[in-house]
Design an enzyme around this catalytic site. Structure first.
Site, PDB file in Angstrom:
ATOM      1  N   LYS A  88      66.421  28.657  42.239  1.00  0.00           N
ATOM      2  CA  LYS A  88      66.590  27.624  42.992  1.00  0.00           C
ATOM      3  C   LYS A  88      67.527  27.106  42.538  1.00  0.00           C
ATOM      4  CE  LYS A  88      63.239  30.177  46.395  1.00  0.00           C
ATOM      5  NZ  LYS A  88      61.936  30.026  46.439  1.00  0.00           N
ATOM      6  N   GLN A 109      56.998  25.421  47.117  1.00  0.00           N
ATOM      7  CA  GLN A 109      57.001  27.704  46.574  1.00  0.00           C
ATOM      8  C   GLN A 109      55.640  27.884  47.044  1.00  0.00           C
ATOM      9  OE1 GLN A 109      60.032  28.772  45.636  1.00  0.00           O
ATOM     10  NE2 GLN A 109      58.406  30.663  45.827  1.00  0.00           N
ATOM     11  N   ASP A 162      62.989  25.516  54.310  1.00  0.00           N
ATOM     12  CA  ASP A 162      62.793  26.836  54.685  1.00  0.00           C
ATOM     13  C   ASP A 162      62.250  27.480  55.906  1.00  0.00           C
ATOM     14  OD1 ASP A 162      62.528  28.206  51.962  1.00  0.00           O
ATOM     15  OD2 ASP A 162      60.374  27.587  51.827  1.00  0.00           O
TER      16      ASP A 162
END
Ligand code: NDP
Length: 302
Positions: free
Chosen positions: A52, A96, A119
């Site tokens: 990422k 994460q 997200d």
């Protein structure tokens, strides 16, 4: 059979993003900044986070890695989330997953300001998506929708079977594809998206093969290698394989290789379109995170 080349489409989108960031710089504006919180030292998470950050750098975004020890308390992690919520230099951030077992993921995700939730996993963003309000859509469903749109694969009136009911893939992708097409995203043709008739399947579904044989489009997100077999697919189906599974492979230098949830050699000859694994949905997920970050940046700097 046409391969849906997520790698190639993601490269095209990255080039589009890079052009947009160059234009921002030339206009004297700051660039988007993504925060990535990683807790502990899970090797898979480390790889995802590194990818990422690399993707951010490729398009000219700034990325900040916030590494926290595995034994951090839930209260301290919540404090970090609140700090990022309030940080004006951060346009969006992700935590994460998975988190260590002593931390409740939904408590942490729910604390993220939905405007910075790139997200798209907060209850607020999910609820807004369900209601057709402007929202940040979670990355994998957004990537699947974009992949379908860029190959002009219509979903209106078609029967989409989704295998898997997780909060990050199965449920949101089903919701997106059944929506009225007013949820169009920048750069997408609204007419090609949404309006599908969707069936969601899971491990308790009875006679999955019979349901799959009625599908125009099958999206498999189960985490079960070889789950979708040729007997479950009628000729002309489009198959989107979300699964990422490591299977032992002594011939590979790493000792394993990645496969999806589809018996690719048997299923692919039957399909109009199919995604490979790797190189299908995976690259689209990362580029969708970048698109979500840019979306949050535009909202933040309006
Ligand atoms: P989860 O484990 O959260 O959910 C899996 C779902 O599949 C569950 O709903 C489960 O049913 C269902 N399922 C499992 N086995 C079967 C079966 N034999 N028949 C029918 N349904 C089944 O997984 P995720 O959604 O998080 O991820 C799914 C896969 O996608 C994984 O391989 C993951 O690595 C991959 N992934 C890939 C991404 C990408 O970018 N390509 C992004 C995110 C995930 P039940 O609810 O009844 O248990």
């Amino acid at each position: 059979m046409t391969l849906l080349d997520g790698k190639q489409i993601a490269a095209t989108i990255r080039a589009e993003l890079r052009a947009e960031i160059d234009a921002l710089r030339q206009a004297g504006r700051r660039v988007p900044r993504l925060g990535i919180v990683i807790v502990g030292h899970n090797p898979a998470s480390e790889t995802y986070v590194a990818n990422k950050i690399k993707a951010c750098q490729e398009v000219g975004f700034e990325a900040e890695r916030i590494a926290l020890e595995a034994d951090i308390s839930e209260a301290d992690l919540l404090r970090e989330v609140h700090r990022l919520n309030a940080d004006p230099a951060i346009d969006g951030f992700i935590v994460q997953l998975p988190l260590p077992a002593h931390i409740c993921e939904s408590t942490i995700l729910s604390a993220i300001d939905y405007r910075k939730d790139v997200d798209g996993l907060t209850p607020e963003n999910v609820g807004r998506t369900v209601q057709g309000l402007p929202s940040i859509v979670s990355a994998t469903p957004r990537g699947i929708r974009e992949l379908l749109a860029r190959y002009n694969i219509l979903t209106a009136g078609r029967h989409v079977v989704v295998i898997g009911r997780s909060n990050i893939v199965g449920k949101p992708v089903a919701m997106l594809l059944m929506q009225r097409p007013y949820l169009s995203l920048p750069g997408m043709s609204a007419s090609s998206l949404g309006d599908a008739t969707v069936t969601i399947c899971h491990s308790k579904t009875q006679d999955l093969p019979a349901i799959c044989r009625t599908a125009d489009i099958i999206i498999v997100a189960a985490g079960s290698p070889g789950l979708l077999t040729a007997e479950m697919v009628r000729p002309g189906t489009t198959v989107i394989d979300v699964g990422i599974n490591r299977i032992d492979d002594p011939a590979s230098p790493r000792g394993y290789r990645l496969v999806g949830d589809v018996d690719f050699p048997a299923v692919s000859p039957l399909c109009n379109y199919i995604t490979p694994v790797p190189g299908g949905v995976g690259p689209m997920t990362i580029v969708s995170l970048l698109q979500n970050t840019l979306q949050a940046y535009h909202e933040h700097t309006r």
